[in-house]
Design a protein around this motif. Sequence first.
Motif: not given
Length: 315
Positions: A209, A212, A245
Amino acid sequence: MHQKPDADAMGSSLALAGFLKGLGHSVTVISPTNWAKWLDWMPGCREVLDYESMRPKAETALAETDWLFCLDFNIFHRTKNLAPRLQELDCVKVLIDHHREPDTPSFTYGISDTAKSSTCEMIYDFIVDSGHADSITEGIAECIYAGVVSDTGSFRFPSAKSSVHTLVAHLKERGLEHSKVHERLFDNFLENKVRFTGHVLLNRMEIFYEYNTALIAIPKSDLLRFYIKTGDTEGLVNFPQSIQGIKLVGLVIDRDEERKWSFRSKGDFDTNTFARTYFEGGGHYNASGGRSSDSLDVTVEKFIAAMKANKHLLQ
């Protein structure tokens, strides 16, 4: 067409072959390798020569070739073991493709137009612009539509411009039953592929994350466990894109001779440059491929390092 052809490569080749045969030409379609069984429904597919398994027949056809049409690839090495033979052929070579950085000097005529959604769209333009729009049969329309719907992600990619929808409308007027083609492309798999997909998403997908980015690394053992054949991994790279995302997706599969990479991105991350820089590949801005001779673990480490080096572009 390129090795391990997809719907656009097979569809454009068969559509062009059908058109030229309708004009009275003698045409042979050659694939450098085998292809996914779920493409066998395409009109003319049963007559395609697999260069790896039908080399004598293919060599005879190549020896008699006056015009060589190269579809959905723009550099010969994408035809694997067929590449040296194509390079040495003394005939007119015509390029029809939509990928970046074409090897233009290798071709007599043609173009690699990155503004086009697919090579199938270019074959449609080729037929219409030659004044033979009325020669588009239902079979040719099915082949063209198959490549267009596949390469545009069912019309969700930016490449699905108004001209693409106009093309589809014309094909419908020519007798195309689009839902039938869609079913054959996307609802035509065996149970093992569906279970394989679930296994991969549950056990082989890693999400970064902070960057991304999503990564899927599939070992050879998974391919053997689920009896995976050519074409069964098609579309896997697209699943992580649905995660909020995520900007970059990397999929690597442990093949016998090499590790094969697929890359997808959203927005302004250039997978073509990424693939060319790190994985001997290339393709489109938001969809590219690559390869590695390293082991699966080593090439995954290189991907993670490349991801980190591009953090500023993934924010």
